[in-house]
Design an enzyme around this catalytic site. Sequence first.
Site, PDB file in Angstrom:
ATOM      1  N   MET A 226      -8.080   7.785   9.885  1.00  0.00           N
ATOM      2  CA  MET A 226      -8.626   8.495   8.719  1.00  0.00           C
ATOM      3  C   MET A 226      -9.566   9.609   9.156  1.00  0.00           C
ATOM      4  SD  MET A 226      -9.244   5.083   6.447  1.00  0.00           S
ATOM      5  CE  MET A 226      -9.414   3.980   7.843  1.00  0.00           C
TER       6      MET A 226
ATOM      7  N   LYS B  68      -4.195   2.444  -1.914  1.00  0.00           N
ATOM      8  CA  LYS B  68      -5.213   2.449  -0.886  1.00  0.00           C
ATOM      9  C   LYS B  68      -4.846   3.478   0.173  1.00  0.00           C
ATOM     10  CE  LYS B  68      -8.256  -0.801  -1.093  1.00  0.00           C
ATOM     11  NZ  LYS B  68      -9.076   0.184  -1.714  1.00  0.00           N
TER      12      LYS B  68
ATOM     13  N   ASP C 297       0.827  -1.199   0.000  1.00  0.00           N
ATOM     14  CA  ASP C 297       0.000   0.000   0.000  1.00  0.00           C
ATOM     15  C   ASP C 297       0.865   1.254   0.000  1.00  0.00           C
ATOM     16  OD1 ASP C 297      -2.201  -1.570   0.167  1.00  0.00           O
ATOM     17  OD2 ASP C 297      -2.535  -1.265   2.313  1.00  0.00           O
TER      18      ASP C 297
HETATM   19  N1  SAH Z   1      -3.652  -0.730   9.336  1.00  0.00           N
HETATM   20  C1  SAH Z   1      -3.242   0.625   9.631  1.00  0.00           C
HETATM   21  C2  SAH Z   1      -4.363   1.616   9.400  1.00  0.00           C
HETATM   22  C3  SAH Z   1      -4.772   1.710   7.961  1.00  0.00           C
HETATM   23  S1  SAH Z   1      -5.993   2.919   7.685  1.00  0.00           S
HETATM   24  C4  SAH Z   1      -2.730   0.701  11.063  1.00  0.00           C
HETATM   25  O1  SAH Z   1      -2.856  -0.277  11.797  1.00  0.00           O
HETATM   26  O2  SAH Z   1      -2.152   1.720  11.448  1.00  0.00           O
HETATM   27  C5  SAH Z   1      -5.035   4.297   7.229  1.00  0.00           C
HETATM   28  C6  SAH Z   1      -4.994   5.307   8.331  1.00  0.00           C
HETATM   29  O3  SAH Z   1      -4.103   4.888   9.346  1.00  0.00           O
HETATM   30  C7  SAH Z   1      -4.460   6.660   7.937  1.00  0.00           C
HETATM   31  O4  SAH Z   1      -5.446   7.431   7.281  1.00  0.00           O
HETATM   32  C8  SAH Z   1      -4.124   7.231   9.271  1.00  0.00           C
HETATM   33  O5  SAH Z   1      -5.273   7.611   9.962  1.00  0.00           O
HETATM   34  C9  SAH Z   1      -3.568   6.022   9.987  1.00  0.00           C
HETATM   35  N2  SAH Z   1      -2.096   5.938   9.906  1.00  0.00           N
HETATM   36  C10 SAH Z   1      -1.365   4.993   9.317  1.00  0.00           C
HETATM   37  N3  SAH Z   1      -0.039   5.229   9.483  1.00  0.00           N
HETATM   38  C11 SAH Z   1       0.051   6.351  10.193  1.00  0.00           C
HETATM   39  C12 SAH Z   1       1.141   7.115  10.696  1.00  0.00           C
HETATM   40  N4  SAH Z   1       2.412   6.751  10.490  1.00  0.00           N
HETATM   41  N5  SAH Z   1       0.866   8.220  11.420  1.00  0.00           N
HETATM   42  C13 SAH Z   1      -0.406   8.585  11.646  1.00  0.00           C
HETATM   43  N6  SAH Z   1      -1.460   7.922  11.188  1.00  0.00           N
HETATM   44  C14 SAH Z   1      -1.253   6.821  10.475  1.00  0.00           C
END
Ligand code: SAH
Length: 506
Positions: free
Chosen positions: A410, A295, A273
């Site tokens: 998100m 995504k 992704d």
């Molecule tokens: N599976 C991922 C989440 C995927 S949904 C997890 O466990 O973190 C995607 C969302 O995750 C982004 O829109 C944001 O809200 C969050 N996200 C992912 N990586 C991030 C990061 N390094 N810092 C802040 N938010 C993050």
Amino acid sequence: MTSMHDSPRIPVESAAPRMEALARLPVFFALHGKRVLVAGGSAAAAWKVELLAAAGADVEVYAGEMSEDMLAVAAAAPPAGSVKLHHEHWTAGVLDGCALAIGAFETDAEARQFQGAAQVAGVPSNVVDKPDYCDFSFGAIVNRSPLVVAISTDGAAPVFAQAIRSRIEAMLPAGFARWAEAARNWRSALKQTDLSFNGRRLFWQLFTRAALQNPNGEPSRADFDALLDETKPQAGAADQGSVTLVGAGPGDPELLTLRAVRALQSADVILYDDLVSKEVLDFARREARRMLVGKTGHGPSCKQSEINALMVGLARSGRRVVRLKGGDPMIFGRAGEEIDACRQAGIAFEVVPGVTAAQGAAGRLGLSLTHRSAARRVQYVTGHGEKGALPDDIDWRSIADPGATTVVYMPKKTLRQFTDRALAAGLDPATPALAIANATRPDEEVVAASIGALADAVLPDGPTIVMIGSVCGAATNPVHSRASGNPESGSPLSRGRADRDSARIR
Ligand code: SAH
């Protein structure tokens, strides 16, 4: 009209990283039964004679004068190869048919003459301690033959190379020599079994595990048979390929699990992704195909059904597919849909958990998501429902619970709507909140505000989570890990008043 969100994106195959500039090309000469010339009879030359004979060469030494060391080396029976002393100066003729030529001379003039003659004869040459007259150099060696490690610093730091050699010596158990020898002996026997290519690869993976578990063991025919017995029942599955859903963590590659690294290093194909950081992808096996399937939440992304079909199709054709997702695959990662697709197709799958964004951010901010008296509950919600809007089934009373820590994934597009609904449901507007962007990455940024003011704050670019709850008041500036190259000591987080009650911390 098609919105950005719906516009299709095809999986993009990204090229494997290009090879960086290489100071020297390490090559491993097979010298068994080959003639090698050594010109000079000094102690330095004697050591080269010993080395070359150990590698199986028939060494011919030409020198007017032989040192004690040289006489001793010639007198001792070498473990391989042979040594013949000629008590005369070398001539161009003796270079004929040599695989390599080594000289040990006092003067540059002799060295130049030797290199010139070797070049004319088409024989690669080396003059001991005279790098200007060498076609190649000898590395520092760690010998677990048939396993051999050689280290070069391109002449920049021989002492450093020796220190590295000692470290590798300490890391590689002496018994690896026996395992490598066993591998050599078993290779042809394995070819004679009815195992397919993937089955044989599985055998070597099990072999490696056995060698690592029992480095000083004495591998025997019984071990070969046991490994074969272990391989056979799994070989069918190996042919079918597999899917491993791997959590890439929030960005800092040091947060990868050991199992994630192992999966990345044995992948044939990686479907990743946008959220996956480049540093994490760098852990992948060089030969692995890398495909960006998108995504991000906004912007074009591959349809989930296409990703599923691609993943299952690749696994069916025998590939080991790693589906690499930001954070933890089981948190807002559509893992459920991908697991269903594997189950329906009868594809073996495994899930490797990762550090989710909330956990990464909490670690960086020194903020405990639960607290014995103030926060008994943690909840993860998404601000981005299936159609991109705020999900309509959020339990607002839970969000308003003063004893909960809420992490909104998100959150950006629907933040005002989210806070309006939460405040209407009774959430105290003074509740501390944080927006954390790019958590654990070098460009991490944090904005602190009361939840009543957060929607008015300017939020940083990049993937962001919003945390709400009394525990957010305890966030401190993190101690930057060395990985992010920004050492900074922890200090209490200051809460600005000027910027509409919000403070940009970094
Ligand atoms: N599976 C991922 C989440 C995927 S949904 C997890 O466990 O973190 C995607 C969302 O995750 C982004 O829109 C944001 O809200 C969050 N996200 C992912 N990586 C991030 C990061 N390094 N810092 C802040 N938010 C993050």
